[in-house]
Scaffold this active site. Structure first.
Site, PDB file in Angstrom:
ATOM      1  N   ARG A 274       0.455   5.038  17.279  1.00  7.89           N
ATOM      2  CA  ARG A 274       0.081   6.005  16.270  1.00  7.89           C
ATOM      3  C   ARG A 274       0.757   7.423  16.844  1.00  7.89           C
ATOM      4  O   ARG A 274       1.545   8.027  15.875  1.00  7.89           O
ATOM      5  CB  ARG A 274      -1.465   6.386  15.987  1.00  7.89           C
ATOM      6  CG  ARG A 274      -1.819   5.019  15.393  1.00  7.89           C
ATOM      7  CD  ARG A 274      -1.042   4.461  14.308  1.00  7.89           C
ATOM      8  NE  ARG A 274      -1.839   3.183  13.515  1.00  7.89           N
ATOM      9  CZ  ARG A 274      -0.953   2.331  12.894  1.00  7.89           C
ATOM     10  NH1 ARG A 274       0.391   2.497  12.913  1.00  7.89           N
ATOM     11  NH2 ARG A 274      -1.408   1.329  12.288  1.00  7.89           N
TER      12      ARG A 274
ATOM     13  N   SER B 157      -6.065  -8.494   7.330  1.00  9.10           N
ATOM     14  CA  SER B 157      -5.117  -7.302   7.482  1.00  9.10           C
ATOM     15  C   SER B 157      -4.421  -7.470   8.808  1.00  9.10           C
ATOM     16  O   SER B 157      -5.133  -7.808  10.002  1.00  9.10           O
ATOM     17  CB  SER B 157      -5.586  -6.080   7.127  1.00  9.10           C
ATOM     18  OG  SER B 157      -6.269  -5.335   8.015  1.00  9.10           O
TER      19      SER B 157
ATOM     20  N   ASP C  46       0.673  -1.189   0.307  1.00 12.32           N
ATOM     21  CA  ASP C  46      -0.079   0.006   0.139  1.00 12.32           C
ATOM     22  C   ASP C  46       0.781   1.194  -0.067  1.00 12.32           C
ATOM     23  O   ASP C  46       0.839   2.106  -0.852  1.00 12.32           O
ATOM     24  CB  ASP C  46      -1.045   0.124   1.306  1.00 12.32           C
ATOM     25  CG  ASP C  46      -2.214  -0.713   1.103  1.00 12.32           C
ATOM     26  OD1 ASP C  46      -2.068  -1.921   0.471  1.00 12.32           O
ATOM     27  OD2 ASP C  46      -3.086  -0.243   1.351  1.00 12.32           O
TER      28      ASP C  46
ATOM     29  N   ASP D  21      -7.173   5.025  12.657  1.00 13.83           N
ATOM     30  CA  ASP D  21      -5.683   5.290  12.567  1.00 13.83           C
ATOM     31  C   ASP D  21      -5.501   6.471  11.927  1.00 13.83           C
ATOM     32  O   ASP D  21      -4.781   7.457  12.217  1.00 13.83           O
ATOM     33  CB  ASP D  21      -4.936   4.113  11.874  1.00 13.83           C
ATOM     34  CG  ASP D  21      -4.719   3.051  12.953  1.00 13.83           C
ATOM     35  OD1 ASP D  21      -4.625   3.142  14.088  1.00 13.83           O
ATOM     36  OD2 ASP D  21      -4.513   1.899  12.416  1.00 13.83           O
TER      37      ASP D  21
END
Lengths: 416, 416, 416, 416
Positions: free
Chosen positions: B96, B181, B17, B125
């Site tokens: 994060r 994922s 990605d 996120d």
């Protein structure tokens, strides 16, 4: 023998302490009615009845309150995900107001002005018993021998109690006493005092009685499906052998069996008593532990996020009140109604595995789920506009940017 | 190639990605600086560096922030007993703001006006990244391709991304993609999306990567002693082989090893995202799970009951803020300071056993304990007057009696 | 004229802004239905109807929702003692979901797919309107011209709006505009923007419209008796002239008159908007201020202390939700039910004086009071044992003594 | 005369009650040291000293703690916006721990093992005094005559006390006693008991002593500017005559004067005592009322919204703790530190008008304001993108739409 002080209904357990109290109360001039609630503890109730009568009880009431205990006390705690200080599932705390209710009812039926119990003067149970009694019947008088100097000074230790027992023909336990004390009911068993008072001492291997040692538990899990309605379990199915249970009491007993077999529900904690001291307790709560996990899961699946957050705050308060003995209080009643209202959509089935001391959630489904598979999907856009998230984030950042602006101003000033 | 839009610092992962995004950003006219934070994930960082450069990154920064992650982000969460919605230990949510801090620092260093990330438009996120960036640097512009129609409409699914990769020489993973994922860091790994989107589907056996299946885990426990200061672990000792760890990062890695070996830290939950949808996630948080239990225990042992209750409320709020991406906010900063203050007496050692997916507390000791063995003892009166409890209970019952009086009045009226 | 985009129901106020929007919407290709809710504002409704029709509205609905506003929106706020950020009685915030309900109902009746409003892009009202609309009818599309670039860029200021009005035959107000904006309903009027945007500027003397200047208000008070049932006022009696009101709407209007006459209900505050900015507002809430004080008093008199504390927490949350526009949300509905349940015993009469900008409580009585004159009396012992307080205090001090013991230990150590 | 029981330090007020207690304590065999704290009450301290010595006090300490009271007790309450049950500014509750601190210090200095006070057995003050004493000096013994049967049975009413006084040469007040009791300090005066025990009875006209009747107060306001630093007033300026005050004590006294002159700070409430009964109190808190309003305003202006919300929750708890007597407790200390931390940016000046019983905020300014005039302006777009609000609202509506979807499903089912 003193002049008659009237009738007292004693919360009788059949053990040494309350047997001595029974005789002592008679000695003090009370007519004693023994009340023994069957709340799921392992006990020879008929032997206890005979013993109480032999010791001079005017009457003995043995009442099976197990079903009521499950439906009226444990179920609301399951709905609340009740947990005291993040760990304790409140097994004893839930039982006390249930027993007290029976005790007071008998007192009213017998026209007794007094009730008595054998709880100690340092513990929570005295508070739980008495607040329940006073709330249900404000005029009742409570006799708590372990807080009366004439009693506790006469019996400073177990030897004096044994002597008294022997002198008054009170049967003395033949098995040696465990070096800790226990309290058991359908929901849990607690171990405390004695060698456990040193919080560093590990629980000795032979202590546990309701759960198997996970080291020796089966090497294959039991997989259960628990179905909920209004936040309460209404059916459990063992996917292995197809066994099902659906009445409240049987379902709970079955979960106790399964959890016990797999060693689920043991904790060792230091907790804060209502009277202000820290104490150490070891607890086994087999079925309660499974239901705690299962209910958390189905609730998260069906309840709106913000309702859940409010309800979580109410449950924290509920747990504290139950622990402190305020089950029968206006505020606890209010909380039960509010929490009960929140459970209306908590419907569905949780699939879980019970294995080696653990409960693993495997999946869940519900006709009232607020989960929207299409909406959340990473592969389908669904009825969702990604650009909206940009606006959402930008607006949420406004306040943070303003704060940064101010902070910089301050920092610059400080730098000058 | 469009006119230059300036420099963008991309939070690069090395995967498909963000590799495609890197190329796409260049296509849009940005100079791309790749920033790859080593936050404990399993990754070939040098290969990632080469890949980014090969794809046209102007510069590549690979920064090891693991220690900072543990000390500045995980430790405050341990102090808080941070838990989102009663179950999630916040592994991704904590990472994060740590990554974002690095990202913004590089942007400032490089004089870049933009940062970019590969988070999707439906998740948490994106919010966590961007709120952190805006809070730390209000003037920064965030490019979030998965929310830009020109990007997400061009890449509606994986096939289109694969095509793009092939066309632009972006290396395509040789192993087949898992049908879900993952996101990994030192604290945890999450699994979601794909076949997990059906909340009824059980996690397939091969999914877990950080923890051993408890069915195959060792048949003997590891017994650890974890020493805390100010609510933070400062030393762990394995009582079996005497191994010790005391630097923050090594200690945490060691606990990950031990917990992973015994299958500790797996959960399967449905949670509420900040943007308002429910999602299903499966998480492994090995060391975090041990520390959650250990810290709860030492805190209960050393912290005053009422301080604990207030702190518990603050922690609930803290957990929600961290989940929602507000780590770098005035309120979260305020909470960290308050919670940090509460941890001053949280000192001592917890002994625990790690076995078959579970953490069992065995005992604890502390020089700052508020536990008073003599005061609580059932055999010693200590500095305690049982009669005081009578007054305590009676006064607590006053309000309940008054309420009963009123209720009776009302009931009587209703009966008339 | 563009191709028809279908029907839009516009929340029409009769003023310049929504008149221009009406015409603009037509210009964009919508059939416009005007909806004007009579929520107690001073307005010539028939003139507004004619104006809307003259401007090209397909239909005009004028609906008197005042009674519904009082009973379904203001009364729950009175029960809650709703107060945002300790000061704001939520006059505008309560009106929006009431208007939105009417708006959506008309849209459904008319088969319209769109609704529109004239709220600005920086305020709370856009959020309140739209969240209500979406909650009540998820498929509705909202047109908010002040957030559409094609609109707000065309009308950057009032002059452009005036030009547009003149060009399209929209009647322009003959009186000069006040240098601030106002929003009025039965409950309150707000003043903001313009010269009030500088938070240091004092409100100019002529600003207030609902309340008399306390400097010029009567020199004798009005003394009222307000009777409550279930936390809601059911009768007001003026002890001076014997006037009474008992229907919800008339009672509220009467209290507005009395409070307005005595200058009660003015505040000047800086508040935090949902979208994250601070704004300055000046409000007049005459009847609402009297009822806030009266309800607080009767509630304290009849509600158990601990129920009150829980309810207070719920009310804080309720107030925030109402302010932020979440009236029609699951959590706000849940809170209304819980708060409503708490009001069951809130019955009785409060006597108060309204004078020179103030409300003074003079006394109260109730058949459901939890106040026990004998119990509390300093001259009568009543059913109270002073010695119990000794035990109560001693037990409450246990924890404090333990803490002191620990602290001394620490201090001594530090001194060494 | 009994055998000596050692020294007791008596919290002496100079009034009839504590004078009788002084003599009675001597009668019981104590050496009595009188401690009289000047906490701002109107009292002839030198006369009180002579009286105590004449009655046989071994020593008399008269200590001016007014400044300490303002700085260490009132200021933290101002920072907290402390309010018990939404109305009571805690005037008495704040004074008790301040007096207790002095009392204990003298006891330690004198080597006394006992302290004594004249608070009654039904009130809050006994709790506040004693919890403070025990927290500060766990070994101290408290003598509370009004809870000792030998005392309260001997003095069931005022006549018996008067008799005792006459017999022992204790000066008896020459003015007739008010038919209520009062307690005064720098912050407030309370009126309760006697004819006020009937909660329906209006306070008689002559009762108030600290504030002027608003009906007779000046017809022109005083306009003040109050400057805050760290949430504490540091300067007050009267814009009329330019008078200023900046030391804590003088500033507070000045505000008392201004507020008293304008009749500000009267309330009549029913409150919930810690021991579980409701009581009726009438209070005057002149300066405290001004500062409550002024601090609320400057705090809202300078504090982040979310920090404020958390701080508001802490303050609620703080107020309850102070009311209940837990000032000197670990939790209250913790809260003071947290609240204190929140006050760091609370800097600036509030302009207000004091008039006819009311405080009107007129405006405010601050170098630390989080208010952004450009951002909020209705005429300037500023750094704000209206389209972002669309995304913000849409995302916020997601959850509401999902809930509606579920509800419809349920409703449809029920309709079938």
């Amino acid at each position: 023998m003193a002049h008659s002080k009237g009738t007292v209904v004693l919360a009788y357990s059949g053990g040494l302490d309350t047997s001595c109290i029974l005789v002592w109360l008679k000695e003090q001039g009370y007519d004693v009615v023994a009340y023994l609630a069957n709340i799921g503890q392992k006990e020879d109730f008929e032997a206890a009845r005979k013993k109480a009568l032999a010791l001079g009880a005017k009457k003995v009431y043995i009442e099976d309150v197990s079903r009521e205990f499950v439906e009226k006390f444990i179920w609301p705690a399951v709905q609340a995900n009740a947990l005291y200080e993040d760990r304790y599932l409140l097994g004893t705390a839930l039982a006390r107001p249930c027993i007290a209710r029976g005790l007071v009812a008998i007192a009213q039926q017998e026209g007794a002005q007094h009730v008595a119990h054998g709880a100690t003067g340092k513990g929570n149970d005295q508070v739980r018993f008495e607040l329940s009694c006073y709330a249900l019947c404000p005029k009742i008088k409570v006799v708590a021998p372990w807080r009366l100097p004439e009693f506790y000074q006469r019996f400073p230790g177990r030897p004096e109690l044994m002597d008294y027992a022997k002198k008054h023909g009170i049967p003395v336990p033949v098995t040696p006493q465990t070096p800790w004390s226990m309290d058991e009911n359908l929901m849990h068993i607690s171990y405390e005092a004695g060698i456990l008072e040193n919080p560093k001492n590990q629980a000795p291997p032979g202590l546990y009685t309701k759960t198997c040692d996970p080291a020796n538990s089966p090497d294959t899990p039991d997989v259960l499906e628990i179905q909920f309605e209004r936040g309460v379990p209404v059916k459990v199915t063992n996917t292995g052998d197809g066994a099902t249970r659906s009445s409240a009491l049987e379902l709970f007993v079955y979960l106790n069996d399964i959890a016990g077999k797999h060693g689920v529900g043991r904790i060792d904690i230091v907790e804060n008593r209502f009277i202000g001291m820290k104490s150490r307790g070891i607890y086994e709560t087999p079925a309660g532990t499974i239901l705690y996990h299962a209910h958390l899961d189905i609730e998260a699946f069906t309840m709106d996020r913000e309702v859940r957050k409010i309800k979580q705050g109410l449950s924290l308060k509920f747990s504290e009140l139950v622990y402190n003995g305020f089950w029968h209080s206006p505020e606890c009643e209010f909380l039960r109604e509010c929490i009960g209202r929140s459970q209306e959509p908590v419907v569905g089935t949780v699939r879980l595995s019970v294995f080696k001391g653990q409960v693993y959630i495997l999946g869940r489904e519900s006709p009232r789920s607020l989960y929207n598979e299409e909406l959340v999907s990473m592969n389908v856009q669904g009825d969702y506009e990604p650009a909206d998230a940009t606006g959402f984030i930008n607006i949420n950042s406004l306040r943070l940017k303003e704060y940064h602006r101010l902070q910089s101003k301050v920092t610059v000033k400080q730098d000058e």
